[in-house]
Design an enzyme around this catalytic site. Structure first.
Site, PDB file in Angstrom:
ATOM      1  N   ASP A 302       0.853  -1.180   0.000  1.00  0.00           N
ATOM      2  CA  ASP A 302       0.000   0.000   0.000  1.00  0.00           C
ATOM      3  C   ASP A 302       0.887   1.227   0.000  1.00  0.00           C
ATOM      4  O   ASP A 302       1.884   1.272   0.716  1.00  0.00           O
ATOM      5  CB  ASP A 302      -0.879   0.007   1.254  1.00  0.00           C
ATOM      6  CG  ASP A 302      -2.103  -0.861   1.057  1.00  0.00           C
ATOM      7  OD1 ASP A 302      -2.636  -0.874  -0.065  1.00  0.00           O
ATOM      8  OD2 ASP A 302      -2.498  -1.531   2.019  1.00  0.00           O
ATOM      9  N   ASP A 339      -5.186  25.895  10.504  1.00  0.00           N
ATOM     10  CA  ASP A 339      -5.409  24.631   9.797  1.00  0.00           C
ATOM     11  C   ASP A 339      -4.676  23.511  10.536  1.00  0.00           C
ATOM     12  O   ASP A 339      -3.453  23.432  10.484  1.00  0.00           O
ATOM     13  CB  ASP A 339      -4.885  24.803   8.359  1.00  0.00           C
ATOM     14  CG  ASP A 339      -5.210  23.606   7.491  1.00  0.00           C
ATOM     15  OD1 ASP A 339      -5.664  22.581   8.037  1.00  0.00           O
ATOM     16  OD2 ASP A 339      -4.979  23.701   6.267  1.00  0.00           O
ATOM     17  N   GLU A 343      -1.396  18.663   6.393  1.00  0.00           N
ATOM     18  CA  GLU A 343      -0.976  19.494   5.267  1.00  0.00           C
ATOM     19  C   GLU A 343      -0.776  20.934   5.746  1.00  0.00           C
ATOM     20  O   GLU A 343       0.219  21.570   5.430  1.00  0.00           O
ATOM     21  CB  GLU A 343      -2.025  19.479   4.140  1.00  0.00           C
ATOM     22  CG  GLU A 343      -2.103  18.195   3.353  1.00  0.00           C
ATOM     23  CD  GLU A 343      -3.057  17.182   3.951  1.00  0.00           C
ATOM     24  OE1 GLU A 343      -3.498  17.391   5.104  1.00  0.00           O
ATOM     25  OE2 GLU A 343      -3.352  16.178   3.286  1.00  0.00           O
ATOM     26  N   ALA A 374     -16.680  22.091   1.933  1.00  0.00           N
ATOM     27  CA  ALA A 374     -16.762  21.390   0.653  1.00  0.00           C
ATOM     28  C   ALA A 374     -17.287  22.313  -0.433  1.00  0.00           C
ATOM     29  O   ALA A 374     -16.989  22.139  -1.610  1.00  0.00           O
ATOM     30  CB  ALA A 374     -17.650  20.160   0.780  1.00  0.00           C
ATOM     31  N   SER A 379      -9.755  27.669   2.388  1.00  0.00           N
ATOM     32  CA  SER A 379      -9.732  28.065   3.793  1.00  0.00           C
ATOM     33  C   SER A 379      -8.851  29.299   3.876  1.00  0.00           C
ATOM     34  O   SER A 379      -8.206  29.660   2.891  1.00  0.00           O
ATOM     35  CB  SER A 379      -9.174  26.930   4.659  1.00  0.00           C
ATOM     36  OG  SER A 379      -7.832  26.663   4.309  1.00  0.00           O
TER      37      SER A 379
END
Lengths: 693, 559
Positions: A302, A339, A343, A374, A379
């Site tokens: 994976d 945030d 990321e 969404a 942001s």
């Protein structure tokens, strides 16, 4: 559990005791090669009553030592597992469980629980048996099986729903559906594997066993036809009784010729292979699985967690024309302050690393954080004060997908520069994720986010390639992204936009071409693929279904360990081959010790003088007795000397088969021819010095 | 002199290496039916015999057909030999053979052994030689090729469970390979002076005035196939030492080459069939190493002065016209390949050269070996080698991509070890009982060597002998007859069973992690396993036989 070092001060006395217990004929018949030695020892001992001599006594003793040394090797291998099994047993102590029946709770002994029962566990309750969380979420202490003290989260639904009997709930309340009857739980299987109690011979072990028994039978013919040829020769020479074909001598010759070294160490090698897995916190459900691991030539890995760190990270800033990179970095950092995604945090860190920008603290009343939704796919932050806290025109900084920012900027009458558009495309093409940053109507530039490939993984894959193992990366990413990461990580192939069904199909296709496939998995939807793969390593954090489907469980839940699993499997097979080769190669020297000794006086010109065959005594051994004794002693001691090798496994290097072969042939083949010449000569000199022969 | 010997030996080796690829390629093409230039004849034979050549057989059908074919062949040959007195082409009016000798002879030719407990010119009519023995001289090597083909198909086939059609394999082997080569070779031999007629024996008066019967017969045609088919049964009692069998240096060279020609080329055929010529060369290399080692050792031993008689080289039992080198080259080649023809008397070889000859046979006739038989015998050793050493690369052993598991190991060790064990057991019995010992002509260790050699020769399907042993006794005829049968089928049946189990296996494609079986290293490894596993097994017995003989000779003692 397994991190602890082996305590030899306890292990060795226990193994010595077990060596004697294993003299039980019912134990001995399990190993035909050593059974021959065992019977030979008995026969020689019986001969002592009819023809006693110091020589015969010493032979008898050393034959018994040979048997005991073989027992000791096996006992040592089992002993290491036993210590671990005892630790595991403590976790399995009987507990009371709170069983739910028709909504009501009742207290029952954990041994009374059956598959399908529902039990409740609250803080500090031990989990009574293996099961699946069907309600609630809890932190669980799994130190008893994983040795890891930090608690783990177990929750209903999803891939973290399996709990193991013997672990303990630390907080909150969960309802568990029991999935194993008493004695059939994960811990029980682990204990029996570790102890090697119900160890079944693996296919390769069976095949090797057949070869060893055949060689043994062949040498039975060679040795027991010898009295007939000797009698003929005595008659031809006119020297009756000059060839010593007494039981001790014939048995000595036989024992030296049959492959006792590998015969004695074979089961120890198998047990220690499983043991080496356990030391790396991998529980194999069978020895067969460990062996299959050595044959693996395709690894399905994976992407997330195995090849990459699992989260996309910001790696560079690409400012728009006329914008300083520092300015872009600052805006990007400000927009990411609130945030909390990996990321977002990586953007803050990158800005600090590249431009020394410290993350700033704002008073909540001075800023508005704009969370990602969404709908907006952006942001950001609205800052109402300047650096000194004085009010100013609100700065509106946004970051988000290129398309979202373009629409927002153009809606406000701004322009989306073509250079930025190019940068966005270039990043996408390279498999990265572009985030565009804008302040008001000005597009400042692009942040490059990408999957970060784990350090050293590329070297690992190139080693695997040399070993003839192909790596296939499985990812849900689109083909472009997947190709970029595949190239960076150095995998041989990749499957983009993969689904669990595709994984299963891929495994079947590879197997149809004759490949043996290994994979890791943790989700319930991985279960069919795990079951189909030749080696399926389930993550311990995974679902019960996954753990049942795989033939190994990694307690550390570290997908990279698949590579180590393959190496351990290879090492197991290599050790077996090396010791078999060594054992057979040893015969040359033993012949040169025993045959001249037996026939030394034959065809002598004068009675008492050495015969012509004494010339074959190329090692210059002192006397026929010392020669035979030295060979038997060498044969016994080499078993002891090789126990560490059998337990540890031969040195393993990730190179192609040709180099591995050449290296092992020189060490164990050529070495196996030469070593006994030296060893037997030394033992002979020692025997003479000690006046034992 | 020495330089000329070296040159001849080198010529032999060079011719062998050069002829291997073209003949090997040709055989691969015709055996697999890819080149059928004799299609009308081939099809006619199929139709005549009711063969459906395209019908594939499972290993059981293949083996069953093969055994039936051999049983019928055995019965027919037995009837011819016992009834030759009533059959045509018997100018000397030789009587029918006695049962034990006829049985022994029939088994011997059906199993490609060609052990001869009789002397051809004194015991056999021309009909027996031509319709009896020569037929088996053709079909017994064809059987060997068929078994080899079945086994190779087991390795290379990726689908299905069948191993070929036995009848087609036999017909193609004879029609495309053995017959054309034999015809060609017989013409060359006849041109060199080998007799080929059906006349009665000629009586000549020697210079001393004595009467001497000079045997005649259709020799050239039988000798061609005797060499090419690794049969070895001589037309005349003294075999290729007879001037009518082997008249010139050229025939000597060609007959030697003919022994190795097909078995060596089959390694190349194997390489082509498995799709990797280097696999074939690796086997060729291993065989060549063993051949060269045996030849060198024998030559050296024969060139030593005798410590008792002080004769500088050993010319006893040799033809003056061949000399030492050509005699030991023959004794090595004939025992390497399960040929068994001789141009010198092996009983008179020096102890060490005799041991080399004996050991060559005891290794299982795999140094090029019998036609087909050498390859499938060697493949048994290959499986053993791959199994022992293959583990050392850290993978379950596999050969040509197919895994070697318990079943294959069991079958391979049966094929390799049972004949070895039986040689020793039979020799132990013979050296312990009067029926065995009374046939001995020589006392001392050489007597034991003679017994060991006889059983090795029978079980190894070689057919040569240390002639000092009188073998036409019920004891030896029966023991050796049984030995020849067991020695042949204890390898054939397991080999075909392996073919049956291999053909079902999925093949793993090669990778850098695969145990390499097409390298010089593998050839050396294969040689080591053969020597350590098989040669060492015989060492105790050899120590009391030829090794004692050698050591005793060095002391100057005789018996």
């Amino acid at each position: 559990m397994s991190a602890s070092k082996t305590d030899y001060s306890q292990l060795i006395p226990a193994a010595i005791r077990d060596s004697f217990l294993k003299l039980d004929p019912r134990e001995q018949v399990k190993n035909p090669v050593m059974l021959v030695v065992f019977l030979g020892a008995i026969w020689t001992t019986i001969t002592l009553f009819t023809s006693f001599s110091g020589f015969n006594l010493q032979i008898a003793l050393w034959l018994w030592f040979t048997v005991l040394f073989a027992n000791f090797a096996e006992a040592m291998a089992e002993g290491r597992g036993k210590a671990q099994a005892n630790a595991l047993r403590q976790a399995r102590t009987q507990t009371m469980a709170r069983r739910l029946r028709n909504g009501a709770e009742e207290r029952v002994a954990s041994t009374e629980l059956r598959k399908g029962d529902l039990v409740v566990c609250e803080a500090n309750d031990p989990i009574p048996a293996d099961g699946e969380v069907i309600e609630g979420v809890a932190s669980v202490d799994e130190a008893a099986i994983t040795g890891e003290s930090a608690p783990v989260i177990r929750e209903s639904g999803g891939d973290h729903s399996a709990v193991t009997g013997g672990t303990r709930v630390l907080s909150d309340r969960i309802v568990i559906r029991i999935s194993a009857d008493p004695g059939a739980g994960f811990l029980d299987r682990m204990i029996s594997m570790v102890e090697g109690a119900r160890r079944q011979k693996t296919p390769n072990e069976i095949a090797l066993g057949i070869l060893l028994v055949s060689i043994t039978v062949l040498f039975l013919f060679a040795v027991f036809t010898l009295p007939a040829f000797s009698a003929y020769s005595e008659q031809a020479a006119g020297q009756q009784g000059v060839v010593n074909t007494s039981a001790p001598v014939l048995v000595s010759l036989l024992v030296c010729l049959i492959p006792t070294t590998i015969g004695a160490l074979l089961s120890a090698i198998g047990i220690s292979g499983i043991d080496r897995m356990i030391r790396r916190n991998v529980i194999a459900t069978s020895g067969r699985a460990v062996e299959a691991a050595g044959d693996i030539d395709v690894l399905l890995l994976d992407k997330t967690g195995t090849i990459t760190l699992g989260n996309r990270m910001a790696t560079s800033f690409h400012p728009a024309p006329g914008v300083e990179e520092r300015q872009l970095a600052e805006a990007a950092q400000l927009s990411s302050l609130a945030d909390e995604t990996p990321e977002g945090r990586s953007i803050v860190v990158l800005a600090k690393d590249l431009h020394g920008l410290r993350a700033r603290d704002f008073h909540p009343s001075h800023v508005d954080f704009v969370p990602f939704t969404a709908q907006t796919r952006m942001s950001g932050i609205n800052i109402k004060v300047d650096d000194h806290g004085a009010p100013m025109t609100t700065r509106c900084i946004r970051k988000g997908a290129a398309e979202a920012i373009r629409q927002e900027v153009e809606r406000q009458g701004g322009k989306f520069p073509s250079q930025v558009r190019n940068a966005v495309e270039a990043i996408s093409k390279a498999g990265g994720t572009p985030l565009v940053v804008a302040e008001g109507v000005t597009v400042l530039g692009v942040i490059h986010l990408k999957d970060v490939v784990k350090g050293g993984i590329k070297e690992r894959f190139s080693q695997l390639r040399k070993m003839g193992i192909r790596t296939v990366m499985i990812t849900g990413d689109n083909p472009t992204t997947a190709a970029a990461i595949a190239a960076e990580a150095g995998v041989d192939e990749f499957m983009a936009e993969a689904t669990p069904e595709m994984k299963l199909q891929r495994i079947r296709a590879e197997q149809a071409e004759g490949h043996l496939v290994a994979m890791t998995g943790d989700g319930t939807n991985d279960a069919p693929a795990l079951a189909q793969a030749d080696v399926g390593v389930a993550m311990n954090t995974g679902t019960q279904a996954a753990r049942e489907a795989g033939n190994m469980v990694d307690l550390d839940s570290n997908p990279t360990k698949l590579i180590e699993v393959v190496e351990i499997g290879k090492q197991l097979l290599m050790t077996r081959g090396a010791l078999t080769t060594f054992s057979i190669a040893n015969d040359v020297a033993k012949y040169f010790a025993i045959l001249p000794a037996m026939f030394a006086a034959l065809y002598a010109l004068k009675p008492g003088a050495p015969g012509p065959l004494a010339a074959l005594n190329i090692m210059g051994l002192h006397s026929p007795e010392s020669a035979i004794l030295s060979a038997v002693i060498f044969n016994a001691l080499i078993i002891i000397a090789l126990i560490p090798l059998a337990l540890r496994g031969v040195a393993y290097r990730a190179t192609g088969a040709s180099q591995v072969l050449l290296r092992n042939i020189i060490i164990y083949g050529l070495g196996g021819v030469i070593a006994p010449f030296v060893g037997i000569k030394l033992i002979d000199m020692l025997l003479v010095a000690l006046h034992l022969a | 002199m020495f330089a000329l010997d070296i040159l001849q030996a080198a010529l032999f080796a060079a011719a062998l290496i050069l002829l291997t690829p073209p003949l090997g390629l040709y055989m691969a093409l015709v055996l697999e039916g890819r080149w059928r230039f004799l299609a009308p004849v081939e099809t006619a034979i199929y139709r005549l015999c009711g063969i459906r050549e395209l019908r594939e057989m499972s290993w059981r059908q293949y083996t069953g057909a093969l055994i039936a074919f051999n049983v019928i062949g055995l019965a027919v040959l037995l009837a011819i030999l016992m009834g030759q007195g009533f059959l045509p082409l018997n100018p000397q009016n030789l009587p029918g053979m006695k049962f034990f000798l006829a049985l022994n002879t029939a088994i011997s030719f059906v199993t490609n052994t060609n052990w001869q407990a009789y002397s051809g010119e004194a015991a056999l009519s021309y009909f027996s030689q031509m319709a009896g023995l020569t037929v088996q001289n053709f079909v017994s090597p064809a059987v060997g090729v068929a078994v080899m083909l079945g086994l190779i198909r087991g390795f290379v086939r990726r689908t299905g469970t069948t191993v070929g059609n036995l009848w087609a394999d036999l017909v193609r082997s004879v029609l495309y390979i053995l017959l054309p080569l034999a015809i060609l070779f017989a013409i060359v031999l006849a041109g060199q002076g080998v007799v080929q007629n059906l006349s009665g024996y000629v009586t000549a008066t020697t210079v001393e005035g004595a009467q001497q019967a000079i045997p005649m017969g259709p020799a050239a045609s039988q000798i061609a196939i005797k060499q090419l088919g690794t049969n070895g049964g001589g037309f005349f009692g003294v075999n290729s030492a007879h001037p009518f069998e082997n008249p010139t240096p050229l025939t000597n060279f060609l007959e030697l080459l003919a022994i190795f020609l097909i078995p060596a080329s089959l390694t190349y055929t194997f390489g082509i069939m498995v799709g990797d010529r280097r696999q074939g060369w690796a086997l060729f290399g291993a065989m060549f190493i063993l051949f060269l080692a045996g030849f060198t050792a024998s030559w050296w031993a024969e060139s030593q002065p005798n410590p008792i008689t002080h004769v500088p080289i050993n010319m006893e039992g040799k033809e003056q016209r061949f000399g030492v080198m050509n005699s030991v080259l023959w004794s090595t080649v004939t025992t390497d390949a399960s040929n068994g023809s001789v141009n010198s008397m092996h009983d008179s070889l020096s102890p060490m050269a005799g041991m080399v000859a004996m050991l060559n046979i005891k290794l299982g006739e795999v140094i090029y070996g019998g036609v087909g038989a050498g390859m499938y015998g060697m493949l048994m050793y290959v499986l053993l080698t791959v199994f022992i050493a293959g583990l050392m690369v850290g993978r379950t052993p596999e050969y040509l991509g197919k895994k070697i598991e318990a079943r294959e190991v069991r079958l391979a060790v049966i094929a390799l070890f049972v004949p070895s064990g039986l040689i020793l057991v039979a020799a132990a019995i013979a050296s312990s009982i009067p029926a065995g010992l009374s046939s001995l002509a020589n006392a001392g260790p050489h007597g034991l060597s003679e017994i060991l050699y006889a059983f090795a020769s029978a079980l190894g399907n070689n057919g040569s002998a240390f002639a000092g042993l009188t073998v036409d006794t019920p004891f030896y005829n029966l023991m050796l007859g049984a030995g020849m049968l067991v020695g042949r089928f204890i390898v054939i049946i397991p080999a075909l069973m392996i073919a049956g189990s291999m053909v079902r296996k999925t093949a793993a494609p090669p990778s850098p992690g695969t145990f390499p079986t097409n390298t010089p290293l593998f050839a050396v490894l294969l040689v080591s396993v053969i020597l350590i596993v098989s040669a060492l097994f015989f060492l105790p017995a050899l120590t009391l036989g030829p090794i004692s003989e050698h050591m005793v000779m060095l002391q100057g003692r005789t018996f």
